[in-house]
Design a protein around this motif. Structure first.
Motif, PDB file in Angstrom:
ATOM      1  N   ARG A  45      59.453 104.488  42.999  1.00 36.97           N
ATOM      2  CA  ARG A  45      58.342 103.543  42.798  1.00 36.97           C
ATOM      3  C   ARG A  45      57.488 103.445  44.058  1.00 36.97           C
ATOM      4  NH1 ARG A  45      62.731 100.326  40.399  1.00 36.97           N
ATOM      5  NH2 ARG A  45      62.654 100.709  38.156  1.00 36.97           N
ATOM      6  N   GLY A  46      58.140 103.506  45.223  1.00 36.32           N
ATOM      7  CA  GLY A  46      57.404 103.496  46.494  1.00 36.32           C
ATOM      8  C   GLY A  46      56.500 104.709  46.643  1.00 36.32           C
ATOM      9  N   ILE A  47      56.984 105.854  46.196  1.00 33.07           N
ATOM     10  CA  ILE A  47      56.161 107.072  46.222  1.00 33.07           C
ATOM     11  C   ILE A  47      54.919 106.877  45.356  1.00 33.07           C
ATOM     12  CG2 ILE A  47      56.060 109.502  45.498  1.00 33.07           C
ATOM     13  CD1 ILE A  47      59.101 109.652  46.170  1.00 33.07           C
ATOM     14  N   ILE A  48      55.127 106.353  44.164  1.00 31.74           N
ATOM     15  CA  ILE A  48      54.016 106.151  43.231  1.00 31.74           C
ATOM     16  C   ILE A  48      53.018 105.141  43.808  1.00 31.74           C
ATOM     17  CG2 ILE A  48      53.392 105.260  40.944  1.00 31.74           C
ATOM     18  CD1 ILE A  48      54.615 108.107  40.952  1.00 31.74           C
ATOM     19  N   LYS A  49      53.516 104.051  44.385  1.00 32.23           N
ATOM     20  CA  LYS A  49      52.621 103.055  44.982  1.00 32.23           C
ATOM     21  C   LYS A  49      51.793 103.681  46.103  1.00 32.23           C
ATOM     22  CE  LYS A  49      54.172  98.824  45.716  1.00 32.23           C
ATOM     23  NZ  LYS A  49      55.072  97.708  46.089  1.00 32.23           N
ATOM     24  N   PHE A  50      52.439 104.513  46.918  1.00 33.69           N
ATOM     25  CA  PHE A  50      51.739 105.179  48.012  1.00 33.69           C
ATOM     26  C   PHE A  50      50.641 106.088  47.468  1.00 33.69           C
ATOM     27  CE2 PHE A  50      51.013 108.540  51.063  1.00 33.69           C
ATOM     28  CZ  PHE A  50      50.882 107.849  52.249  1.00 33.69           C
ATOM     29  N   THR A 101      54.682 104.184  54.975  1.00 31.53           N
ATOM     30  CA  THR A 101      54.646 105.640  54.941  1.00 31.53           C
ATOM     31  C   THR A 101      55.805 106.127  54.090  1.00 31.53           C
ATOM     32  OG1 THR A 101      56.000 105.793  56.939  1.00 31.53           O
ATOM     33  CG2 THR A 101      53.601 105.836  57.238  1.00 31.53           C
ATOM     34  N   LEU A 102      55.745 107.364  53.700  1.00 29.98           N
ATOM     35  CA  LEU A 102      56.837 107.947  52.937  1.00 29.98           C
ATOM     36  C   LEU A 102      57.897 108.480  53.891  1.00 29.98           C
ATOM     37  CD1 LEU A 102      54.806 109.806  50.184  1.00 29.98           C
ATOM     38  CD2 LEU A 102      55.951 107.597  50.024  1.00 29.98           C
ATOM     39  N   SER A 103      59.133 108.427  53.455  1.00 29.42           N
ATOM     40  CA  SER A 103      60.257 108.832  54.307  1.00 29.42           C
ATOM     41  C   SER A 103      60.799 110.191  53.871  1.00 29.42           C
ATOM     42  CB  SER A 103      61.374 107.796  54.209  1.00 29.42           C
ATOM     43  OG  SER A 103      61.969 107.839  52.922  1.00 29.42           O
TER      44      SER A 103
END
Length: 167
Positions: free
Chosen positions: A42-47, A55-57
């Protein structure tokens, strides 16, 4: 577009997320995303959808590699995310470094090789094959990748078949 490369930059992120969550509920236990991984996705999609407050990890980049182990008929939204994420310089660097290490170790456990293998499988959907081509177009939009990739061994792009027959 004369003189410019066509990029495939935007995605329908809410639909991608919905599809991944739907597919995840029907995936084998050893391949499905657990709640923490779903949160990372979900964090990837939000980014990708414009929330650059984080940032992405590397763990999130690795998570996308895990998703490539899903059944071929479930891979379209995964490749769609990869198509967009490869345009992020840090992601491109991560995956290219991963590619270089895998090549040095003479294995094909890297994003580019995995996508080519998937797209050449007989049971790969045509839509996933086309999305893989869009990923490749985006990947080679990065000058550093074009330059460094040429220095590596010549890639075997294989042949794409859209009628299900081996080529």
């Amino acid at each position: 577009y004369k003189g410019k490369q066509l990029l495939y930059e935007k995605g329908l992120y809410a639909q991608i997320l919905s599809k991944i969550e739907s597919f995840n509920s029907g995936i084998a236990q050893n391949l499905c995303l657990i709640e923490g991984e779903l949160s990372q996705f979900r964090g990837i999609i939000k980014f990708l959808d414009g929330d650059t407050s984080q940032t992405l990890s590397p763990a999130q980049y690795d998570l996308l590699l895990k998703l490539l182990k899903w059944p071929h008929d479930k891979l379209f939204p995964v490749v769609d995310v990869l198509r967009c994420i490869i345009l992020i310089p840090e992601a491109a660097d991560f995956y290219f470094t991963h590619y270089q290490k895998a090549t040095a170790q003479k294995n094909s456990n890297n994003l580019f090789s995995m996508l080519l293998e998937i797209s050449q499988a007989q049971n790969c959907q045509d839509s996933t094959k086309i999305m893989t081509l869009k990923f490749i177009a985006n990947m080679f939009s990065k000058k550093k990748i074009r330059k460094d990739y040429r220095r590596q061994s010549t890639p075997n792009f294989g042949r794409f078949s859209f009628d299900g027959r081996a080529t």
